[in-house]
Every structure is written in C-alpha cells, then in structure tokens.
Design an enzyme around this catalytic site. Sequence first.
Site, short mmCIF file in Angstrom:
data_model
loop_
_atom_site.label_atom_id
_atom_site.label_comp_id
_atom_site.label_asym_id
_atom_site.label_seq_id
_atom_site.Cartn_x
_atom_site.Cartn_y
_atom_site.Cartn_z
N ALA A 45 0.76 -1.28 -0.05
CA ALA A 45 0.01 0.07 0.12
C ALA A 45 0.96 1.33 0.07
CB ALA A 45 -0.88 0.02 1.29
N LYS A 80 15.14 -2.62 3.74
CA LYS A 80 14.63 -2.62 2.48
C LYS A 80 14.59 -1.03 1.82
CE LYS A 80 11.20 -6.25 3.71
NZ LYS A 80 9.95 -6.75 4.16
N LYS A 195 -1.98 -8.46 1.32
CA LYS A 195 -1.84 -6.93 1.40
C LYS A 195 -3.24 -6.37 1.00
CE LYS A 195 2.46 -7.07 2.41
NZ LYS A 195 2.91 -6.32 3.64
N ASN A 226 -0.25 -1.89 5.74
CA ASN A 226 0.95 -1.28 5.86
C ASN A 226 0.80 0.33 6.42
OD1 ASN A 226 1.70 -3.60 3.40
ND2 ASN A 226 3.23 -3.11 5.17
N HIS A 326 8.12 -10.07 12.80
CA HIS A 326 8.01 -9.64 11.20
C HIS A 326 9.17 -10.11 10.63
CE1 HIS A 326 9.57 -6.50 8.28
NE2 HIS A 326 8.21 -6.67 7.85
#
Length: 396
Positions: A45, A80, A195, A226, A326
């Site tokens: 998102a 990331k 997602k 997200n 996570h």
Amino acid sequence: MSVAPSESVAFKPFASAPGEASTDRVSAIRLSLVFLPLHAPISDAKVLTGRQKPLTEVAFLFAEISTEGGHQGLGFSYSKRAGGPALYAHAQEIAPELIGEDPSDIARLWNKLVWAGASMGRSGAAVQAVAAFDIALWDLKARRARLPLAKLLGAHRDAVSVYNTSGGFLSTPIEQVLENIDLARSRGVAGIKLKVGSPDPRVDLARVETVREHLGDGVPLMVDANQQWDRITATRVGRVLEKFDLTWIEEPLDAYDAEGHAALAATLDTPIATGEMLTSAHEHAALIEAGSSDFVQPDAPRVGGITPFLQIMTLADYKGRSLAPHFAMEIHVHLSAAYPRTAWVEHFEWLEPLFNERLELRDGRMVIPDRAGLGLSLSDQAAAWTKEAACFGEGA
C-alpha cells in the site's frame, strides 16, 4: 536416584581454574554488505499511495564473530530500500569495541555498542547495526552450548504456526495470488496474509472475499494495510472485514499511533496486529502499555537484536499478548518457539538463497532446526552478492 529428606546431594566442587567459556574472548569480526535481488519488483500500500517506490532488492549487513577458543557466530540486519550502506558504515565504526571482549556478556556488550554510537540515537539505524552483532553473539553462545537457539532460550514448542506473506502483495494479480496460495499451502503453510490498503477500499474487499472463498472457512487469513489507513477508514473497512473471520488486521494505522490502534482494538472483534516498523524496545513498550494490539510484531534486526527482543517478549507475555514477529523467519522461528503464549512466524522464501540450510515446514508449522545456534551458514550466492566487506581483529 531417590534422596531421603534428611540427606543432601553431594555435588562435585568446581575446578579451581575457570571454564573455557569464561576465558574466551572475541578475536575477529567480519562484516559484509550484501544486496539480495528480488525476482520481480513488489508493491504494497505504501507504493500505491506514492510514499515509496516498488521494492527490487533487500540490503543485508552480516556480522561473523570469531573467538580465541575457535567458536563462531553469525548475525544479520537488513534494510528494504534505503539504509543498507548506513548500517554497514555504522557497524564498521563500532565493531572494534568487541575485540577482546567476553562474548558471553551479551547484554553488557549490547549496551556498550549502543552507547558507542549514542549520538546517533538509541533506535533506528544505530540499533539496527548493533542487531547484527547481538544476533551473532547469541548464535555463538548457542553453538558453543551445542543447542538450537530456541532450546538455549527455553522452548515452549518444537514447531511454530506459520503463515505466508510473499505471495499476496498488491502488485500481484489476484489470479496469481490464488496460485501462490495453493503453492504455499502445498509446502506446509497454515495461514495466508493478503496485502490491502489500496486507494479504493472496494478493491481490497473484493480481493479479500475472493481469497476467503478460495481458502474456505477455518483457514487462517490475515490482512495487512501497511499503515495506509486513517482512523475513520480503518474503522469502516475493519467493520466490513469482520465477516471474513480474519486472524488479524495488521498495521491499519501509522505505526506510532498508539491511541488510534488501541481504539480500533477496542472497537473491532477482529484482532489488531502491529509493531513491525518500530526500532526499539521502548517504542514497543508504549504500544503494549496502551493496549494497541492483540498481536505484537517485533522484528529482531529492527529493534536491535535478540537482547531487546527478549525484553519485548517479557512485557508482551505479562500483558497477555500474542506474538507474530515480522520477516526474518530464520531468526524468529527460534524466538517464537520460546514464547509461552500464542505465536506465529512469517514465511518469506526471499532469504533462502543467502543460506545453505532450509527450514522445514510440516502440517502448518515451521520446525525448529536441530542444528546448533540459528543453524545457518552463508552460501556461495551470498558471497557473490557481497558488495563490500571489512575485517577487524586477528588477521585483519
């Protein structure tokens, strides 16, 4: 052997010389910066709302620690998108602080490394660099004890419920999502995370409905926004999602909105999960104390390693929360196994090329490796993807 109440058990006296473990010292450290390319760009998102670009690679900071006694430990952190070179640069500055230290004193060494770079703060990139060292020290301790890390910590289970995330990104067409679900389930995954957080919530609801129909009733299904909903949207969409019997709704609001998450958790029947973006035990404590989630989602590399992760686990257990760490399943399978309450581990196959070993999935659960420590060794592919490396201490 039974002992009468009036008798005592005779223990052998300790040897006069200290044991090997108490005299060992860190002799060398190798750091490496590795970029793992993804097979195809992926979007959640945050990309659809214009806040980030599609993810094409993941940067890893690896720390390999050796001791005078011949023991070794492997740890890693990651980033990331932006941040990988920053982790590597900070790690190079603080690595010499460990040379000559007793690797058993992990909590003390964690504090030493954090304070060595305290002007950078005690969260964020500074502690994420420390995480690679901390995880390597825990790996070393467990290897020296010839125990899997979960057993060193004290396991409550030999396998942990597992759900897959990598097949359900918003950039993946729904037809491919369904194929990915079937593949993940055939590999032994129990749950599926999808997602959500599209600019148009109707798109999300249609995808969730399709996936629920495909899975059938009773199969664990999670959704992850997200952080892209505001409070009103999260409440309205969350109410509609109630009919899909979700295991949890993840990150419906900004990661630091403790008050909003708490209100949502009190309003909805569906459990709330959050915490993956937090970068310290203190930040997690704020959410846990506020009652912001039913599932806490710390990430050991992000919060500074296993040492602060254990602090989060203790508070979460005290407050009666479930655990769903996570990413980084290679680390978190051990930590989830050592958690006394309900625990999950997140399945991402992305990291598999970095290591020679594979984790086993069986009947919807991820099995604790029987290898000592984390049970990992770096592959030749990891070496090929290494962009920079630096050595400290003996032979550097």
